[in-house]
Write a protein that holds these residues in place. Structure first.
Motif, short mmCIF file in Angstrom:
data_model
loop_
_atom_site.label_atom_id
_atom_site.label_comp_id
_atom_site.label_asym_id
_atom_site.label_seq_id
_atom_site.Cartn_x
_atom_site.Cartn_y
_atom_site.Cartn_z
N GLU A 118 -8.17 -2.03 -3.10
CA GLU A 118 -8.61 -3.24 -2.41
C GLU A 118 -7.73 -4.44 -2.74
O GLU A 118 -8.14 -5.59 -2.57
N ASP A 119 -6.52 -4.14 -3.19
CA ASP A 119 -5.54 -5.19 -3.49
C ASP A 119 -4.25 -4.98 -2.71
O ASP A 119 -3.22 -5.54 -3.07
N THR A 120 -4.31 -4.18 -1.65
CA THR A 120 -3.10 -3.84 -0.89
C THR A 120 -3.00 -4.64 0.40
O THR A 120 -3.99 -5.21 0.89
N ASP A 121 -1.80 -4.62 0.97
CA ASP A 121 -1.60 -5.29 2.25
C ASP A 121 -2.42 -4.64 3.37
O ASP A 121 -3.01 -5.33 4.21
N GLU A 122 -2.50 -3.32 3.37
CA GLU A 122 -3.26 -2.65 4.42
C GLU A 122 -4.76 -2.97 4.32
O GLU A 122 -5.43 -3.14 5.35
N TRP A 123 -5.28 -3.07 3.11
CA TRP A 123 -6.69 -3.44 2.95
C TRP A 123 -6.92 -4.85 3.45
O TRP A 123 -7.89 -5.13 4.17
N ALA A 124 -6.03 -5.77 3.08
CA ALA A 124 -6.17 -7.17 3.50
C ALA A 124 -6.15 -7.29 5.03
O ALA A 124 -6.98 -7.99 5.62
N ALA A 136 0.83 -1.20 0.00
CA ALA A 136 0.00 0.00 0.00
C ALA A 136 0.86 1.25 0.00
O ALA A 136 1.95 1.29 0.61
N ARG A 137 0.37 2.29 -0.64
CA ARG A 137 1.05 3.59 -0.64
C ARG A 137 0.69 4.31 0.66
O ARG A 137 -0.49 4.55 0.95
N ALA A 138 1.67 4.64 1.43
CA ALA A 138 1.45 5.27 2.74
C ALA A 138 2.74 5.92 3.19
O ALA A 138 3.81 5.71 2.60
N ASN A 139 2.66 6.71 4.24
CA ASN A 139 3.87 7.25 4.86
C ASN A 139 3.58 7.57 6.31
O ASN A 139 2.47 7.35 6.81
N TRP A 140 4.59 8.07 6.99
CA TRP A 140 4.46 8.50 8.38
C TRP A 140 4.53 10.02 8.44
O TRP A 140 5.46 10.62 7.91
#
Length: 255
Positions: free
Chosen positions: A220-226, A187-191
């Protein structure tokens, strides 16, 4: 035929409960050799020791491993020393973890757990990093046992593609709440980070790093979604950081 040789490591330290559980889950798959840091090394990323000495100490913490060593260095150091000084043959698999806390999304960049697995991948060893989304020292790893064994069994039987390291994250839910395993993208994310500035009794400023995780991806295909849907996420990662899609564009520059 010789049993598979499995190198086990982590970044939380050789006495961490996650590592102890992992050893017990893997002991029936082959011969286990453990090389792990002698103290917590979370957030070390792919740091290596170049300006200090390294020490190895053979020890026995509990049953399950043929040999165990604590290392004074980083997780990547552990894999390097295992390969160059301790093992008489190339491992069939390197497994890192089980990490106390998520290494999904952007966290993979900072993770010592995943960096150890990536170091093994650089050496041509099939490798997996396992992480549980619970930072507690007393985290419950039991619900993940069956899935971890299944992923390891498939990896040994069918093989992990060359140059690929599996980043496996496990939601902090009960066994009955786990919905299964999904192969995902990162997933695209940051801190959004900030520093808590304080002052010592002597008047010297010091800082504590704090921050909030910011998810920038609605896919809905990302690690965070899962993970949010109670699935175990499996992200195939790689150490080749080339942005191939940008090569043609850069070749159009007047360099």
């Amino acid at each position: 035929m010789a049993k598979p040789l499995i190198l086990v490591t982590n970044d939380d330290g050789i006495t961490a409960p996650g590592l102890r559980h992992l050893i017990r889950y893997l002991k029936d798959f082959g011969d286990i050799v453990v090389v792990a840091p002698d103290s917590p090394q979370s957030g070390k990323g792919h740091a290596i020791t170049v300006d200090d000495t390294l020490f190895l100490n053979q020890m026995s913490v509990d049953e399950g491993a043929q040999k165990e060593y604590s290392c004074s260095g980083t997780p990547a150091d552990c894999v390097k020393l295992a390969m160059r000084e301790l093992l008489d043959r190339k491992p069939d698999l390197c497994v890192s973890g089980i990490n106390h806390g998520s290494n999904a999304s952007i966290n993979v960049i900072y993770s010592g757990t995943m960096s150890a697995a990536i170091e093994a991948g650089i050496e041509g060893i099939p490798a997996i990093g396992f992480s549980l989304c619970d930072h507690a020292w007393g985290a419950d790893f039991k619900p993940a046992e069956a899935a971890i064994k299944r992923i390891v069994a498939e990896s040994l039987e069918k093989g992990i593609p060359n140059g690929v390291i599996l980043n496996v994250n496990i939601p902090n839910v009960s066994e009955t709440e786990l919905k299964g395993i999904k192969v995902c993208r990162q997933a695209r994310a940051n801190w959004r980070e900030k520093f808590d500035k304080r002052q010592s009794p002597s008047g010297k400023d010091y800082y504590w790093l704090t921050g909030e995780f910011e998810l920038l991806d609605n896919g809905e295909d990302t690690d965070e979604w899962a993970l949010a849907k109670n699935y175990i996420s499996v992200v195939p990662t790689q150490f080749d950081l080339t942005a191939y899609h940008a090569v043609q564009q850069l070749n159009e520059w007047e360099l």
